[in-house]
Every structure is written in structure tokens, then in C-alpha cells.
Design a protein around this motif. Structure first.
Motif: not given
Ligand code: MG
Ligand code: ATP
Lengths: 233, 346
Positions: A41, A83, A158-159
Motif C-alpha cells: 500500500t 485499499e 489495492d486488494e
Molecule cells: Mg495494504
């Protein structure tokens, strides 16, 4: 398209990235995997200009962007789906999407609206709902939709599968694949490493703030160290 | 688990709703009994014009409080800065329109066209050069900075204009205006209350400007970006909003609201370097009452505080105007700490 060299960055007096090197070519989907706290991140936030770079360089299409303001970086087409989603929770779905097109003005907005609604019909149904009241999956769709409204050329996710039901995870991966097919270069951060590597052209493994390994998706999927540490195989 | 969460919230809301209803009921009963008592005792017959005067004066000045507080609330809501220099910015507006009137004969209401842009630019400058560097600093440092700016502004004004209070007489304050269907004979008499023209104009203009500000924030593209930056600064940056620019504009708008309020009160105020400071204190109370960061709350809160201040003079004569204001302040903090329009933090 994007080249990171010897990137150092972090928070206050904590350095998280200790010299990251990576490169993404135009049209690729590149996976960035690694353990919790490895600095994935942080890497994306440094690219977006949300946190300062302490040393090293980030170049996008030849221009050095590491000292640019985040708004200018977005204008250049470098965008991320963060994220924590970072939606405008008190605003409607429609207003969130409109703000995605903030830099482009109203005239071009409508066409992009249609594209996003085609990708996520659910968002169209919920256009007037307040973003903070959406389900987790819907919020993720909105976060991706909002990023697409900026018309990115380089999109970092991000994820995106974080906290979603298996069926929806599969849908989100399909969406990412589609975004790539439509000519957007993608960098995908994932805990779901198998899926991410299967989808990606190449991948990087981040360990304690440096790149420990990189290779094509298949190479990494076949690598013993990766299989053991990240794929649980 | 989802189900449990929902039911918990519902329970929570109903208990809150019940305790609020309880407070309102008690207040209504007290007001009713007090009303009966006042009428019965003959107090009402001998005092109703005093009463009307208090209501009218309270509402008129309350509109101005609302405008001042809106600027303060906006800056707090977006930048998370408690601006102690807000009153000093208002004082700049007061002196600017005073000078324009005395030296160049510019009508105070026309001078809004100058004072509003002037304060907008001053506000942007203060944000850019002074506040931006401390945006991430601890709160007490920010407080000291804005307080320092206030003291600096006041003292510059003191050096340039001395502390001598000045005032102006609006040339047309006592004229009659024929509106066709009705003739307004200033000062107006309404239910036995006297309404001076500058106060009426200040009220009307303050409400209009407050509505303009509200529409700007709620309905425009810029307002959308301002609200986005307030709610989710990083999210705003990630869609390409230049958040520092938004902060500058927001502080500029806040300062402009203070400047406009200063210009509006100048014709009926003693102009002095600390004239705006009183408004700053009241605006803080209004902002807390209306709900921190709530722009409509600031307007409603302004009217309530204006009324409170004037009404209390009837009952507790000779008391400081501030006394009742702070009593209300404490009551709000006790019963509804998030303010009238504020959202409870859960
Ligand atoms: Mg992360
Ligand atoms: N705002 C912050 N302030 C201070 N330290 C932070 C901050 N954000 C992250 N860190 C620290 O930086 C390190 C790297 O965090 P980062 O979020 O980049 O990890 P990550 O690889 O994305 O992990 P995850 O897979 O859990 O999301 C962690 O040790 C974390 O505690």
C-alpha cells in the motif's frame, strides 16, 4: 510506462520502503504481492503522491512524477483504487462517480457514466443511495467505478477482493481482466496471490520494503519460495 | 451478525429519541407554565412591546451571527481548523467599508462588492502562507497560530486607526420608501418594536448571503469538491482534486463571509479594532449549537443565539449579554453535544 527506481518512502520517521525497483510496461497487468506490512500500500501511495518520496525516482512515460502533486498525477492518468476505498461516505453513488470525473468536466462525463454502469449494473440501480450505506461489495464496485470515471491510463488496485464473498471475488477479477483488455495498464495488489498471478502478465514479490523476486505470472506460480510463503501450497 | 448490528443501532436510536422527547416535553411544560404565569400576573400587558422589541432585535442580529458562524463552521468542517482570526477578519471588513464610506463616499452596501473579494483574497493568502504549513501540526499549535494572526490584525488596525471608536450615520436611515403597495417609514414600527433600517438591511442581506453560500456548497461543482475534501481528503486527492487549492478557496470563502458580515454591521456599530472579536466568541457558541461543520446549523444557531441574548435582557436586566449565551452553550453541551444539525459520533 511506469518505472520505479530505488524508491525510499514511509511515514514520519519510519521508513517502510528501502529501495523498491519495479517496472510496468504499457498494456500489462502486473501483480504486486507480499505479506501484510511488506509495503504494498505504501508503494501505491507513493506513486499517487499521497505520501512524499524520500529518495529514488518514479517516472511515468518519461516524466519524473515523484515530486508532483497528487492532482497532477491523476490528471496524467495514474489512478488508484485505494485499499480502504476512501469513498465520500455521505454522498450518493452518483455524486461519488461525478467526482471521479472532477478533472474532466461535465461534457465527457455522461459517456463514462454509461461505461461504468454497464460494468456494474448494481451501481445504476443504487445511483441515489448514500455511499456509506452500501454493502462492502457494492462499495468496492463504487471505488472501482469512481476510479474509472477519471479515465485512467494506469490503474492501481489495492486488494480489490478484500472482504468479498467468493462469487464476488471472481466477478471483481473478471472486471480487472476487462479493464486490462480495454487498454488500461493495471497494477494489482492482492492477498489472493494465485488468482492475481494467473491473471497477470508479470508479478513482483515485496518483502520488508524491497522487491525479493519478480518474474512472469507463471514463473512465480511455479517458484517454490513463492508457493510456500504466499500461496500456502 | 449483520442482523445483530442493525437491531443494536435501532435500540440505540429509539433510546436517544426517547430521551430527546423527554427534554423537549419538559421544556414545553416549563414554557407553558411560565407563559400562563406571565399573562396572569399582568406582566405581559405592561411588557409586551419590550418583548416584541427583544424578539425583533434578536432575530435581526441573529441573522448576522448566522452569517459569521457559517464562515467559521465551513472552515472548521473542511480544514479542521478552529479559526480564532475569524473575528479579526470581520474587523478588516468593518474598517474597509468604513474607510470607503468616509473617504470615498461609497455606500456601505455597495462596498460589499469590494470588501467581499478583498477578504476572499486575504483569506486565501492566510491559508496559503500561514495555515497550510501547520495543517498537520497538533491542534494547539494551530490555535496559537490563528490567535496570533488575530492579535496581529487587531494591533495593525490599532496602530493605523488608533483605538478611538468611530461610527457613521447612514444618510438615508430615516427616510421613507414607497414600495407601491406599502410605504416603509424608517425607523419602522412592528408590533410596538422599532426596526432601524441598517439592522433590517443587515439581516436581509445576511440571510441572502447565507443562502447563496449554502447553494454554493450544496449545489455547485466547486461545492461538491469542497464537501468531498471535507469528508475524505485522501479520496479527494485520488480523484484529482487539488486539495490545497480547495483549502485556500474554502478559507477564502470563510473570510469573505466574515468580511461581508463586518460590512453589514458597520453602519450600526462602533468601529474599533476589536469590534469583530465579540462576534467571534458568539460565532463559536453558534457553531457548537448548530453542529460543528454544519452550514445550515450555523444559520439556525445564529437566530437562536440572537434571540436568547436579547430575550434574556428582559428577564435579567443589567446582566451581561454573554451570560445567557453561555448558559445556552452549556445546556447544549449537556443535552445535545453534537449540536442541532450535527451528526452524533458513534
Ligand atoms: Mg495494504
Ligand atoms: N499512516 C501510517 N503511519 C505510520 N505507519 C504506517 C502507516 N501506514 C502504514 N504504516 C506502516 O507501514 C508498513 C507497511 O504498510 P503497508 O500498508 O504498506 O503494508 P501492506 O503491504 O499494504 O500490507 P497489507 O497487506 O496488510 O495491506 C506497516 O508496518 C505499517 O504499520
Amino acid at each position: 510506462m511506469l518505472r520505479i527506481e530505488n524508491l525510499h518512502a514511509g511515514y514520519a520517521d519510519l521508513e517502510v520502503l528501502h529501495g523498491v525497483d519495479l517496472e510496468v510496461n504499457e498494456g500489462e497487468i502486473v501483480a504486486l504481492i507480499g505479506a501484510n506490512g511488506a509495503g504494498k500500500t505504501t508503494t501505491l501511495r507513493a506513486i499517487s503522491g499521497v505520501i512524499p518520496v524520500s529518495s529514488g525516482s518514479i517516472t511515468f512515460e518519461g516524466s519524473s512524477i515523484d515530486s508532483w502533486r497528487s492532482s497532477k498525477i491523476v490528471a496524467e492518468g495514474v489512478v488508484q483504487v485505494p485499499e480502504a476505498r476512501k469513498l465520500f461516505a455521505d454522498m450518493s453513488v452518483r455524486e461519488n462517480l461525478r467526482l471521479g470525473a472532477y478533472r474532466r468536466g461535465r461534457s465527457e462525463m455522461d459517456a463514462t457514466f454509461d461505461e461504468v454502469f454497464e460494468l456494474f449494473p448494481r451501481l445504476q440501480e443504487r445511483a441515489s443511495q448514500i455511499a456509506g450505506t452500501l454493502s462492502g461489495g457494492e462499495q468496492q464496485m463504487l471505488a472501482i467505478g469512481r476510479a474509472l470515471m477519471t479515465k485512467p491510463r494506469f490503474l492501481m488496485l489495492d486488494e480489490p477482493s478484500l472482504g468479498l464473498a467468493p462469487k464476488l471475488v471472481a466477478d471483481i477479477f473478471d472486471v480487472v481482466r476487462n479493464i486490462g483488455k480495454n487498454g488500461v495498464t493495471v497494477m494489482l495488489v492482492e492477498q489472493n496471490a494465485v488468482r492475481a498471478l494467473e491473471l497477470s502478465d508479470r508479478g513482483y514479490v515485496l518483502e520488508n520494503g524491497v522487491v525479493a523476486l519478480h518474474g512472469t505470472g507463471d514463473e512465480l506460480l511455479g517458484n517454490d519460495r513463492v508457493r510456500e510463503a504466499y500461496l500456502g501450497l | 451478525m449483520g442482523r445483530k448490528l442493525t437491531s443494536d443501532t435501532t435500540v440505540n436510536e429509539t433510546t436517544q429519541g426517547r430521551s430527546r422527547a423527554w427534554v423537549w416535553t419538559v421544556l414545553a411544560i416549563v414554557a407553558f407554565v411560565l407563559g400562563i404565569f406571565l399573562v396572569q400576573s399582568g406582566w405581559w400587558d405592561s411588557n409586551h412591546s419590550v418583548f416584541a422589541q427583544a424578539v425583533v432585535s434578536g432575530l435581526l442580529i441573529g441573522g448576522v451571527y448566522g452569517l459569521v458562524a457559517m464562515g467559521l463552521s465551513l472552515v472548521f468542517g473542511v480544514l479542521d481548523i478552529i479559526n480564532f482570526a475569524h473575528g479579526a477578519l470581520m474587523t478588516i471588513g468593518i474598517y474597509a467599508s468604513y474607510l470607503l464610506f468616509q473617504e470615498y463616499g461609497v455606500d456601505p452596501y455597495i462596498s460589499l462588492l469590494i470588501t467581499v473579494p478583498l477578504l476572499f483574497v486575504v483569506g486565501m493568502g492566510i491559508q496559503h502562507f500561514a495555515i497550510n504549513p501547520v495543517m498537520t501540526a497538533p491542534v494547539h499549535n494551530q490555535l496559537l497560530l490563528t490567535l496570533g494572526i488575530a492579535i496581529m490584525i487587531e494591533n495593525i488596525l490599532l496602530v493605523v486607526f488608533t483605538g478611538t471608536p468611530r461610527s457613521i450615520e447612514l444618510p438615508y436611515a430615516r427616510e421613507s420608501f414607497d414600495l407601491g403597495f406599502v410605504t416603509l417609514d424608517f425607523p419602522l414600527k412592528v408590533f410596538g418594536a422599532v426596526v432601524s433600517m441598517p439592522k433590517l438591511i443587515a439581516f436581509v442581506m445576511a440571510i441572502v448571503l447565507a443562502l447563496v453560500l449554502y447553494v454554493l456548497i450544496q449545489r455547485t461543482w466547486l461545492g461538491s469538491a469542497i464537501r468531498a475534501s471535507a469528508q475524505q481528503p485522501e479520496g479527494a486527492e485520488l480523484v484529482g482534486i487539488d486539495i490545497n487549492r480547495i483549502y485556500m478557496i474554502t478559507f477564502g470563502i470563510g473570510a469573505a463571509a466574515a468580511g461581508a458580515a463586518g460590512t453589514l454591521v458597520m453602519p450600526f456599530l462602533f468601529v474599533s479594532p476589536t469590534a469583530g472579536a465579540t462576534f467571534n466568541i458568539i460565532a463559536f457558541v453558534v457553531v457548537v449549537l448548530g453542529g460543528m461543520g454544519s452550514v445550515p446549523g450555523a444559520l439556525v444557531g445564529g437566530l437562536i443565539i440572537g434571540l436568547t441574548q436579547e430575550m434574556s435582557q428582559i428577564f435579567v436586566s443589567g446582566s451581561s449579554k454573554f451570560l445567557s449565551v453561555f448558559v445556552v452553550f452549556i445546556l447544549v453541551l449537556l443535552f445535545r453535544p453534537q449540536g442541532i444539525f450535527g451528526k452524533a459520533h458513534r
